[in-house]
Each structure stands twice: as structure tokens, then as C-alpha cells.
Design a protein around this motif. Structure first.
Motif, PDB file in Angstrom:
ATOM      1  N   LEU A   1      87.057  34.755  75.768  1.00  0.00           N
ATOM      2  CA  LEU A   1      88.313  35.135  76.420  1.00  0.00           C
ATOM      3  C   LEU A   1      89.496  34.998  75.471  1.00  0.00           C
ATOM      4  CD1 LEU A   1      87.991  33.569  79.993  1.00  0.00           C
ATOM      5  CD2 LEU A   1      88.483  35.963  79.490  1.00  0.00           C
ATOM      6  N   LEU A   2      89.529  33.887  74.741  1.00  0.00           N
ATOM      7  CA  LEU A   2      90.640  33.648  73.821  1.00  0.00           C
ATOM      8  C   LEU A   2      90.675  34.673  72.689  1.00  0.00           C
ATOM      9  CD1 LEU A   2      90.474  29.747  73.545  1.00  0.00           C
ATOM     10  CD2 LEU A   2      92.137  31.106  74.810  1.00  0.00           C
TER      11      LEU A   2
ATOM     12  N   GLN B   1      81.962  27.164  77.648  1.00  0.00           N
ATOM     13  CA  GLN B   1      82.872  27.138  76.506  1.00  0.00           C
ATOM     14  C   GLN B   1      82.722  28.388  75.634  1.00  0.00           C
ATOM     15  OE1 GLN B   1      82.075  23.376  74.582  1.00  0.00           O
ATOM     16  NE2 GLN B   1      83.563  22.270  75.858  1.00  0.00           N
ATOM     17  N   SER B   2      81.504  28.898  75.551  1.00  0.00           N
ATOM     18  CA  SER B   2      81.263  30.118  74.785  1.00  0.00           C
ATOM     19  C   SER B   2      82.027  31.294  75.396  1.00  0.00           C
ATOM     20  CB  SER B   2      79.766  30.430  74.744  1.00  0.00           C
ATOM     21  OG  SER B   2      79.527  31.655  74.091  1.00  0.00           O
ATOM     22  N   ILE B   3      81.998  31.381  76.731  1.00  0.00           N
ATOM     23  CA  ILE B   3      82.725  32.458  77.413  1.00  0.00           C
ATOM     24  C   ILE B   3      84.224  32.236  77.293  1.00  0.00           C
ATOM     25  CG2 ILE B   3      83.198  33.480  79.668  1.00  0.00           C
ATOM     26  CD1 ILE B   3      80.291  33.104  80.381  1.00  0.00           C
TER      27      ILE B   3
ATOM     28  N   TYR C   1      83.246  33.663  85.723  1.00  0.00           N
ATOM     29  CA  TYR C   1      81.895  33.310  85.301  1.00  0.00           C
ATOM     30  C   TYR C   1      81.916  31.959  84.591  1.00  0.00           C
ATOM     31  CZ  TYR C   1      77.153  34.188  83.440  1.00  0.00           C
ATOM     32  OH  TYR C   1      75.814  34.126  83.135  1.00  0.00           O
ATOM     33  N   SER C   2      82.904  31.766  83.729  1.00  0.00           N
ATOM     34  CA  SER C   2      83.048  30.484  83.041  1.00  0.00           C
ATOM     35  C   SER C   2      83.251  29.349  84.040  1.00  0.00           C
ATOM     36  CB  SER C   2      84.227  30.554  82.070  1.00  0.00           C
ATOM     37  OG  SER C   2      84.474  29.304  81.466  1.00  0.00           O
ATOM     38  N   PHE C   3      84.046  29.621  85.081  1.00  0.00           N
ATOM     39  CA  PHE C   3      84.298  28.606  86.113  1.00  0.00           C
ATOM     40  C   PHE C   3      83.004  28.205  86.813  1.00  0.00           C
ATOM     41  CE2 PHE C   3      85.418  27.277  90.406  1.00  0.00           C
ATOM     42  CZ  PHE C   3      86.444  26.383  90.183  1.00  0.00           C
TER      43      PHE C   3
END
Length: 402
Positions: free
Chosen positions: A303-304, A297-299, A283-285
Motif C-alpha cells: 500500500l505504501l 505487513q507485506s500488504i 485485507y491487511s486488517f
């Protein structure tokens, strides 16, 4: 072969876009009337209609000749007295002799005929034999250390496993054949490992959806997008909440630049598994590719910050980050993995790559030394020593850790 109550193991190929889609624990939410699957691309649906998708019956059906061979096997004096569940495990054990482990996803009859296939093919063969002998086969996901991770084009292919519980079917007791209610059973599980993490039990429908996912993965690797789509549709018709298939459906739509539909599938899947590494990563991609940098960047930060039920997803996330040259993220993901699975030597080697790319040769050397301590395989030792010697030479030239 290690045997304890007829124990064997099967492997399942899993595929996703630049991310491992590990077999989920299957503790996903049940579908409700308020959760509707997105409408797929009408163009893909039209193009996919020319393909014939294998039927469920064709996946599990044995040929008449095979049925006769099976009946002859169980008629043997030593086998005939056994419970049916043990007959199944004895027969599968016999078929494992000289079985050629290949990557092909064969159905039950073809795996038998060819004496080859991947581990999922063996699971399907067990399923077919169990059905013929009126034995209930129940599958449980096993999260295992990643034995192979391959990146090709925009796809990452890795592996997961299932094991099989075999129960006698007693028509007089509807509960007697169910895993949840205990009772006598045999287990089929290959190469048990101390680092295995047991996941959830899956339904017959979800197990079959896994196989259609594997066939779709094969089609994607062959660039047969429409066939892959048709196979995914079949799998999702059986298990509409199966996150790996939802993720793959989003990947296919991203490939044809149907970003709105891809995003809808990611959001749909996240309703069942909000902390899915593969869904969030992909989704981030998609958001990045649309220039929605803040949302992406929020996603990525989410993840991190995640802690996952299976640590092996972090390993493949680290591999992905290395491929994208995001070395800081790669270091974080590998360290998360090592925290939970400190005995997997390959992770230390990959961590060393991320550390060295960030200008941290001393830390990279320490990671390589740990890899050397953990591995007894000659080929891996040579690879790690070569890398370690190179880092030592760099250090001698005066490069210090930043």
C-alpha cells in the motif's frame, strides 16, 4: 449553477471498512470462466431471504402522475422544438430549483415526489426521465476532492461522483447513441472543479449496482446486516466485477467472523483490481485480526509503495491511519495525496495532526500555514489558526522537533 451543454454533477456515497472505496475507473478485467465469485455464508443467505429487495424497475419507474407532468413540460412551445436529450436536461434543471440535498438514497419517483435526496438520487431521476423520453443516459465516474469523510464504528463513509451523457436514440443506427462513437450529446455534471479527475464510463448494470451499493451502505450504517447482504447480492448479480461491492461483501463476512470467506472475497476482487486501496487495506486488517502479521505487513508495505490513478484514495487512507494511530503511515498517505492535489487545504490540516503526533511540531506548523494560505473559509481559518497557536505555545515551552 454552471451550465455548459446542460452540465450538472451527481454525488455517490461510497462505503468501506476503515477505508475509502473510491469509485473505480471501471477499467477492471472482464470476468472469465476461471474467475468464480466465492460462495457467501449460507447463514447470511438464509437470514437475508426474508427481505424484499427493490426491483430495477422500481428504481427507475416514474408514476403515472409524474409521466403526465413530464409530458406537459415538454409540450411547452419553447421546449417542444428541442431534441429529446435537451428536454431531459431542461427538465432536470427545473427540478433542481428548491431541491433539498439530503443524504437519502431515493429512487427516481421518490426523489421527484420529495424534492430531495442525495446526488445519486438525482442521477436516478435523470435516468428515469431519460428512459421515458427514449434518451440514452451514459454515466462516467468523476474522481473529486473528498467533500466529506465520516468514520462511525468500523465504517468510513466518503463520496465520489458521476456525470451523465445524454444521447438521442436512433433505432436506424446502433452506434449513434453510444459515448464511444461520439456524436451530439448533452452532459449533466454538478459543480465542476479544476481538481476533478475523469474516470471510466460505466454500463447501465454497473450504474444500478452503484445504487444497490448505496442502499446496502445505508443498511450497514443502521446495523441491518442481513438487509445489506441482500442488497449487495442484487448489485453483484448485475455487476459481478464491481470492486466496491466485492469489498463490502468481504466486510460483512468479516463482521460475522467468517474470515475465510472474507479473505476469498478480497482475493476475488484483487483479480479485477490488484492495486485497489480499499481491498488491500481491508485485507491487511483481516490478516492482522487473525494474527498473520507477516502477511499483513507485506500488504501494508504494498500500500505504501502504490501509486493510484486517483489521488483521493490516499486522503481517506490517511484518515484511516489517523484513526488507527498509525501516524507514520498517515503522514506518507497525506504526502502522496498532496503531491497530486496540492490545493486541498484540509489535507494539510490532517497532515499536521500526523506530524504533531510524531513529535514534529515545526513541520506541523508549516503544514498548518499552508492550509491557511489555501483556504478562504472563515470557519476553517479559525480552526487552523487555533491549532497553529497551540503548536506555537508548545514550541515556546521548549519542545523541539524530533
Amino acid at each position: 449553477m454552471f451550465i455548459k451543454q446542460e452540465i450538472y454533477r451527481f454525488s455517490i456515497v461510497v462505503i468501506s471498512l476503515l477505508s475509502l472505496s473510491a469509485c473505480s475507473s471501471m477499467s477492471q478485467k472482464n470476468l472469465s470462466v476461471d474467475v468464480k465469485m466465492p460462495a457467501a455464508s449460507s447463514l447470511l443467505q438464509l437470514q437475508a431471504s426474508k427481505y424484499t429487495v427493490p426491483s430495477i424497475e422500481s428504481l427507475t419507474q416514474l408514476t403515472p402522475i409524474q409521466e403526465r407532468e413530464l409530458l406537459a413540460f415538454i409540450a411547452d412551445e419553447e421546449i417542444a422544438a428541442l431534441p429529446n436529450r435537451k428536454k431531459v436536461s431542461q427538465f432536470i434543471g427545473q427540478k433542481m430549483v428548491n431541491f433539498n440535498y439530503e443524504g437519502s438514497n431515493f429512487n427516481a419517483s421518490d426523489a421527484w415526489l420529495n424534492k430531495s435526496g442525495n446526488c445519486m438520487s438525482l442521477a436516478m431521476l435523470t435516468y428515469g426521465v431519460a428512459k421515458f423520453l427514449n434518451v440514452k443516459a451514459v454515466f462516467q465516474v468523476v474522481h473529486s476532492a473528498p467533500l466529506a469523510t465520516v468514520i462511525t464504528k468500523d465504517l468510513m463513509v466518503s463520496s465520489d461522483h458521476v456525470r451523465t451523457f445524454l444521447y438521442e436514440v436512433d433505432s436506424s443506427d446502433s452506434k449513434s447513441n453510444l459515448y464511444l462513437y461520439g456524436g451530439e450529446f448533452s452532459v449533466i455534471d454538478y459543480f465542476p472543479d479544476r481538481n476533478d479527475r475523469n474516470g471510466g464510463v460505466v454500463s447501465d448494470s454497473q450504474f444500478l449496482a452503484m445504487f444497490y451499493r448505496n442502499l446496502a451502505a445505508d443498511a450497514l450504517l443502521d446495523d441491518k446486516l442481513e438487509l445489506a447482504f441482500a442488497l449487495m447480492q442484487k448489485g453483484l448479480s448485475l455487476a459481478p466485477d464491481y470492486v466496491p461491492l466485492i469489498n463490502m461483501m468481504a466486510v460483512v463476512h468479516r463482521r460475522i467472523e467468517a474470515y475465510d470467506i472474507a479473505e476469498a472475497y478480497y482475493q476475488y476482487g484483487l483479480q479485477f483490481k490488484p492495486n485497489s486501496l480499499s481491498l488491500l487495506s481491508n485485507y491487511s486488517f483481516v490478516l492482522n485480526s487473525q494474527g498473520r502479521i507477516d502477511e499483513a505487513q507485506s500488504i501494508s508495505q504494498q500500500l505504501l509503495d502504490l501509486e493510484n490513478e486517483s489521488p483521493y484514495g490516499w486522503y481517506s487512507m490517511g484518515i484511516e491511519a489517523l484513526a488507527l494511530k498509525d501516524y507514520r503511515a498517515a503522514e506518507i498517505f497525506f504526502r502522496k495525496f498532496i503531491k497530486n492535489s496540492p490545493y486541498f487545504h484540509q489535507a494539510y490540516y490532517e497532515l499536521a495532526k500526523a506530524l504533531n503526533a510524531q513529535g514534529k511540531p515545526y513541520a506541523a506548523k508549516q503544514s498548518l500555514k499552508e492550509a491557511l494560505t489555501l483556504t478562504s473559509l472563515g470557519e476553517n481559518q479559525q480552526k487552523y489558526l487555533a491549532k497553529l497557536n497551540w503548536l506555537n505555545s508548545v514550541a515556546r515551552k521548549g519542545l523541539a522537533e524530533q
